[in-house]
Structures are given as C-alpha cells and as structure tokens.
Scaffold this active site. Structure first.
Site, PDB file in Angstrom:
ATOM      1  N   HIS A 216       0.812  -1.214   0.000  1.00  0.00           N
ATOM      2  CA  HIS A 216       0.000   0.000   0.000  1.00  0.00           C
ATOM      3  C   HIS A 216       0.851   1.272   0.000  1.00  0.00           C
ATOM      4  O   HIS A 216       0.328   2.360  -0.159  1.00  0.00           O
ATOM      5  CB  HIS A 216      -0.999  -0.036   1.163  1.00  0.00           C
ATOM      6  CG  HIS A 216      -2.170  -0.931   0.875  1.00  0.00           C
ATOM      7  ND1 HIS A 216      -3.451  -0.638   1.206  1.00  0.00           N
ATOM      8  CD2 HIS A 216      -2.226  -2.128   0.232  1.00  0.00           C
ATOM      9  CE1 HIS A 216      -4.259  -1.603   0.801  1.00  0.00           C
ATOM     10  NE2 HIS A 216      -3.537  -2.530   0.219  1.00  0.00           N
ATOM     11  N   LYS A 244     -14.375  -8.328  -7.842  1.00  0.00           N
ATOM     12  CA  LYS A 244     -13.560  -9.155  -8.745  1.00  0.00           C
ATOM     13  C   LYS A 244     -12.869 -10.267  -7.945  1.00  0.00           C
ATOM     14  O   LYS A 244     -12.802 -11.413  -8.394  1.00  0.00           O
ATOM     15  CB  LYS A 244     -12.518  -8.292  -9.454  1.00  0.00           C
ATOM     16  CG  LYS A 244     -11.757  -9.071 -10.532  1.00  0.00           C
ATOM     17  CD  LYS A 244     -11.144  -8.159 -11.578  1.00  0.00           C
ATOM     18  CE  LYS A 244     -10.476  -8.983 -12.660  1.00  0.00           C
ATOM     19  NZ  LYS A 244     -10.620  -8.387 -13.988  1.00  0.00           N
ATOM     20  N   ASP A 245     -12.379  -9.928  -6.731  1.00  0.00           N
ATOM     21  CA  ASP A 245     -11.768 -10.951  -5.874  1.00  0.00           C
ATOM     22  C   ASP A 245     -12.794 -12.007  -5.469  1.00  0.00           C
ATOM     23  O   ASP A 245     -12.461 -13.189  -5.331  1.00  0.00           O
ATOM     24  CB  ASP A 245     -11.155 -10.312  -4.617  1.00  0.00           C
ATOM     25  CG  ASP A 245      -9.835  -9.600  -4.918  1.00  0.00           C
ATOM     26  OD1 ASP A 245      -9.279  -9.828  -6.010  1.00  0.00           O
ATOM     27  OD2 ASP A 245      -9.372  -8.809  -4.077  1.00  0.00           O
ATOM     28  N   GLU A 288       5.953 -33.829  -0.364  1.00  0.00           N
ATOM     29  CA  GLU A 288       4.712 -33.378  -0.962  1.00  0.00           C
ATOM     30  C   GLU A 288       5.022 -32.683  -2.284  1.00  0.00           C
ATOM     31  O   GLU A 288       6.122 -32.177  -2.498  1.00  0.00           O
ATOM     32  CB  GLU A 288       3.999 -32.404  -0.014  1.00  0.00           C
ATOM     33  CG  GLU A 288       3.452 -33.080   1.230  1.00  0.00           C
ATOM     34  CD  GLU A 288       2.177 -33.859   0.943  1.00  0.00           C
ATOM     35  OE1 GLU A 288       2.279 -34.974   0.414  1.00  0.00           O
ATOM     36  OE2 GLU A 288       1.093 -33.351   1.246  1.00  0.00           O
TER      37      GLU A 288
END
Lengths: 424, 186
Positions: A216, A244-245, A288
């Site tokens: 920011h 949009k998110d 993994e």
C-alpha cells in the site's frame, strides 16, 4: 502525530471510536477508496486468495489441534480418531491437508504473476523480498505440519529434511541433534514440531501484514507494468476489486471443494497411512508435490553439501532477483524474448517437479541436472544479459490510454477513453 | 423490472429499492455461507463418536454394604450408588414437601420396588464439588445424606438439598435395573 483523529464518520459510536483509534478511517483508506489500477486481470486475485487460504488454514488448524495428540504413541491414532469419530473431523482434516496444497498452488501462481509482470522491480523490491520470506515460512510450516500425522512419510520426511543440516561442516551434527532433541527423530522432535507448526502461521500473518503495508506504500503493479498517472487510471478498491476478488474466490473454492470432497487423498501418499516405523524406510520416499522441484535440485548434485547449498540457493536467489533482472521494463507484455524465456523457465520448473517425483535413476537424473542448470542459468545469466540485449516494445502512455498514439499524437479513438470515470 | 430498467436508462434517479434488495440477497447469501462453514467447526467441539460410545456403564450392586455408598464413574462424573437402611428410607419418605427447597418425593427419586437403592450424580448442584458422605465415617451433615465440604451444602438420604447454598437436589441420572443386583447407568 499526537492528538485525536478528525473522523468523518456520521454514526456517533463509530465516530467516537474512530476519533480515538482510527481503524475505520484506515480500513476505508486502505480497502475502501484505495486507488487501484483499473486494468487488473484475474492474476491479481491471487494475493487475496492467499490471504483467505491462510485464514482457512489457521481456523481449521485451531480446531484440529483441539483433538490432536502430539506424542509418538498417540499422534497417528489421534489423527485417525479425528477422521472417524470427531464430528466433521474428516472435513477439518482434509480441508487442512488439501488447504496446504491449495496454498502453494495459489502462491506459486501469485509468484508467476510477479515474474511475468515484473512486480519485483523498483520500487517494489522490498515487497517482493518480504514475499520470499513468506514463502520460506510457508515451506517450514508445511514441512512441520506434514510430520504431525506421524505416518511413515511423516517420519522419514522429517528424518531426511532435518539431516540436510548435517551437511553443514563442523557443527552440522550438533545442529541436527539440537533439532531432534535426541539422537533420532522421536517424541521431543514431534512435540517441538507441533509447537512450531502452531506458532508459524501467526508469524506468517505478521509478515503478510508487512507485505500488505509495503504494497500500500508502492501501490499495486498492473498488467501493463506502468505506474498510474491520474485518477483516470485507477478505481476505488471497493466495490470494483472486492467484487472481482469474490468472483475469483468462488472459482478457487470450487477447485478446493472438488479436491476435498472428491479426491481428498489424491495429493497425499498412501505410505502415510502406515504408522511411523523408525526401523524401516519406505521403498520410495518423496516430499509433498510442492517441494518436488527443490527436491530434484537437491538430488541433482552428487555432493551432500553441494546439493543442500543449491537447494537453499534456488530460493535465496529470489531475494536478489530485483537486481539480477536489468531490464527497466516490467511487464512481459512488452518484452517479447523475456516472455518466451519465462515460459521455458516455467516448463523447466514443472519438469524439475516431475523429476523430483521419480526414482533418482536413469534418464531422470540427467533431466534433473539439465533443468537444475537451466534454473540457475535463467537467473544468473539470462536475466542480467537480456535486460541489455532485448529491445522492448514501446510502452503505452498511460493505463487509461492503452492504445498507442501514432507518432505525431493524433486524437485517440473514442472507445479508448474512459469518460464515465469522471464521476469519481 | 423492465420499467425500472427503463427509468435508469433514461438517466433518472436509480431505483433504490432494487439496489437494497440486491444488497440484502448478497448479504444474506454470504451470512448463510459463513454460517454453514462455521457449523462444522463448532460441532467438532461437541462430544465425538468415541466419547458418546462410552456414555453408559453397568454396575453390580451386590458388593455394596447396607448403609454405605460407592462411587461409579459415568461420563467422567462420579455417580453415588447408596444402599439405604430401612430406617433411612422411612425418614426420607416421611419428609413433607413443604420442608424442601426443591420439593420432590422420595418415591420419585428411586425405582419402585428398589427403594433401598438411591442412584444420584455425586456433584453438588452449587458449584460442582463432590460431597462427602459415602462412608459411614464421613461427615453427612444434619440430614444423614451428604455434606459438601466446599460451601457447606447438605443433602438428605434421598439426595435432596436441605441446606443451601446449593439450589437443587442431586440429579438422578437415567438408569435401569437389568436384574435385582445389576443396574445400567446412562
């Protein structure tokens, strides 16, 4: 800075709080009206998705910990009890286990976004470096979490990874003994891994906060890689990017749910449903999936210390990426050669992942070595040279005028102008 | 709907009731979603299958001597099983309801035909201590039942509260006689 905040909120209660602790003003400034480039594509969802994923992991983890028993005698059984007897325990466990995979999927795409659009370049170098710190913390957390079910893969994964530190000259063995709290991976190791696994997500949350603060300060990068010049180039974060998110979040949750409900063990290993046995190593142990490329790099080097250095180096090199890439142009959209080579790099990373999952013999050793060499070549040779050799395409003059004005500067086509934005 | 769209298309004031409706639908959809996500988390804290499976116990009454009580563990709590003497039963049955803080007949607290057996949860209804009185050498208070050492509550031989600060009688758990000398609690 000392003194009450002049709050603009009308509601008297909110105003009273905001005057003394301007949280509401801060939230409005940072997430309400925050000016955000108006040309984001869906790649810009992944930061928010990673944040959501972190919260899902913390919440499910807290409830799992209520039923988990961090002892070599009880760990495996307590995890089975969670799945069989605890109400919705099956859901909590598989959301948490697959959530780790989703977290890495989201973060790797987030990093690809950064590489493709040059988000690590000035002035966002520190933002990028904080991100690499988050990646390292995530890896440590994921590794320790995988040890907790105390299956065969947990045990031998813990043994192999902690033994990496024995490669350090002189003090290596002492460090490994310290990590174990004994002379092999055992109860003290499991206990401390549980403690740290519970701690780390909160450390990650703190570093994510720094990541967001840094973001920011500089503002977001965007697909064109040019700085917004005026209010014509930006939109308020809410409602445009909250919505949009949210759209991206729905897709993300669908993929997540598909994994959890239809293939909960797809990304795991059957061997981890065998309780840990310190006397027998499974025939084929692999980490993994999200660690496989790094595992392939480790195995490609026929030297213990060398392999460990190369593996850690493959992540450490990301810290200096902002200075290795010498091109002043951010977005790969305007760097035709870089764009091709970035795709090659992605293919190399995926190939490393595949090679890391195969037994270390025959052709896979060769492929692993070639890809390892290319991985470092990309950062150490290609990026520094390319910035000097490549001729970037001309950049648009602003986000609001993405269509290039012809030389001489004629009037823009009407469609390219964003007139309605004047309302703001 | 087409009418409102028409009005908006003309550039007049937007229809706020439609906007409010959409906001309400979106907010309630999100609330339902969050609620349905929160439920599995909350429910995971409720007793699990293996805990519920242990929620009844059987107990053999034969070894309990007359005038004494034993403690049985049921759901992690003490349950007093007291073998009452005929005198004690008579005393308990003679008590008038008006004398009781939490009025209840002795016959409502035992199974008919098995009046010599009193089965109560051995947890003081005040703040959860375990009262004394199972052994004949324990302090049993002025009413011959139980005495709670924490705050001085007293219970009679029917497990009824006779002296505060406890607000209620000792609870009678669900139980049944499987035979004359065997009960199942829970």
């Amino acid at each position: 800075m000392v003194g009450l905040h002049k709050s603009e909120f009308k509601n008297p209660v909110i105003n009273w709080v905001d005057t003394r602790l301007p949280l509401f003003t801060m939230m409005t400034k940072e997430y309400g009206v925050f000016p955000t480039p108006k040309n984001f594509n869906y790649f810009w969802n992944f930061g928010a998705l990673a944040m959501i994923n972190l919260m899902i992991m913390i919440v499910t983890g807290i409830f799992l910990a209520m039923n988990y028993n961090a002892s070599t005698a009880g760990a495996f059984d307590s995890v089975e009890r969670i799945v069989r007897d605890v109400n919705y325990g099956w859901l909590l466990r598989y959301v948490h286990a697959n959530g780790a995979s989703m977290f890495f999927i989201v973060v790797y795409i987030h990093m690809f976004r950064g590489l493709y659009y040059g988000s690590y370049k000035k002035p966002r170098e520190l933002l990028w470096m904080i991100g690499v710190v988050i990646l390292l913390l995530m890896m440590a957390t994921a590794f320790m979490g995988y040890v907790l079910p105390w299956g065969q893969m947990s045990y031998w994964g813990a043994t192999v990874i902690t033994n990496l530190f024995s490669a350090i000259p002189v003090v290596g063995d002492y460090i490994v003994t310290l990590l174990w709290g004994g002379f092999s991976v055992d109860n003290p190791t499991l206990n401390r891994f549980f403690s740290l696994h519970y701690l780390m997500p909160f450390v990650i949350t703190g570093v994510v906060f720094l990541h967001v603060v840094a973001l920011h300060i500089t503002g977001s990068n965007n697909p064109l890689g040019i700085e917004p010049k005026s209010s014509q180039d930006t939109l308020p974060f809410h409602p445009y990017y909250t919505i949009k998110d949210s759209v991206g979040m729905c897709v993300y949750l669908m993929v997540f749910a598909a994994l959890v409900f239809f293939a909960p063990d797809y990304l795991g290993h059957a061997d981890n449903y065998t309780p840990a046995n310190p006397l027998v190593t499974p025939a084929h142990i692999v980490p993994e999936w999200y660690f496989l490329p790094f595992y392939a790099i480790l195995r490609s080097v026929p030297s213990k210390l060398g392999g460990v250095i190369m593996m850690f180096g493959s992540i450490a090199i990301l810290f200096v990426l902002p200075w290795l890439d010498t091109s002043p142009v951010r977005s790969a959209k305007f760097r035709p050669i870089y764009r091709q080579l970035l795709y090659v790099f992605v293919v190399v990373c995926i190939t490393l992942g595949v090679a890391g999952g195969k037994p270390p013999e025959g052709i896979w050793v060769v492929i692993g070595r070639v890809c390892t060499a290319y991985y470092f070549l990309h950062f150490l040779v290609i990026l520094p040279l390319l910035g000097k050799l490549e001729k970037p395409l001309p950049l648009p003059e602003s986000i609001a005028n993405p269509v290039l004005t012809p030389i001489g500067g004629g009037p823009l086509p009407g469609g390219a102008m964003a007139k309605p934005m004047e309302k703001m | 709907m087409s009418a409102t769209a028409h009005v908006q298309g003309d550039g007049h004031a937007p229809d706020h009731s439609k906007r409010d409706f959409l906001k309400l639908v979106a907010a309630s959809g999100a609330a339902i979603g969050v609620g349905s996500l929160a439920w599995p988390l909350i429910d995971s804290m409720n007793p699990s299958g293996d805990v519920l499976a242990l929620s009844s116990v059987e107990f053999d009454l034969a070894p309990v001597p007359l005038g004494q009580a034993v403690t049985v563990v049921w759901r992690g709590k003490p349950v007093f099983v007291r073998h009452r003497t005929p005198d004690e039963i008579k005393t308990a049955e003679a008590v008038k309801l008006s004398e009781l803080g939490d009025p209840q007949l002795d016959s409502d607290r035992v199974k008919a035909g098995h009046e010599q057996w009193l089965v109560v949860v051995g947890i003081c209804t005040h703040l959860g201590c375990v009262p004394l009185g199972n052994k004949s050498t324990d302090p049993r208070g002025d009413f011959g039942g139980w005495f709670c050492p924490c705050h001085g509550s007293q219970y009679d031989v029917s497990g009824r509260m006779r002296h505060g600060p406890a607000p209620a009688n000792l609870a009678v758990p669900p139980y049944a006689f499987m035979s004359d000398t065997r009960i199942k609690i829970g």
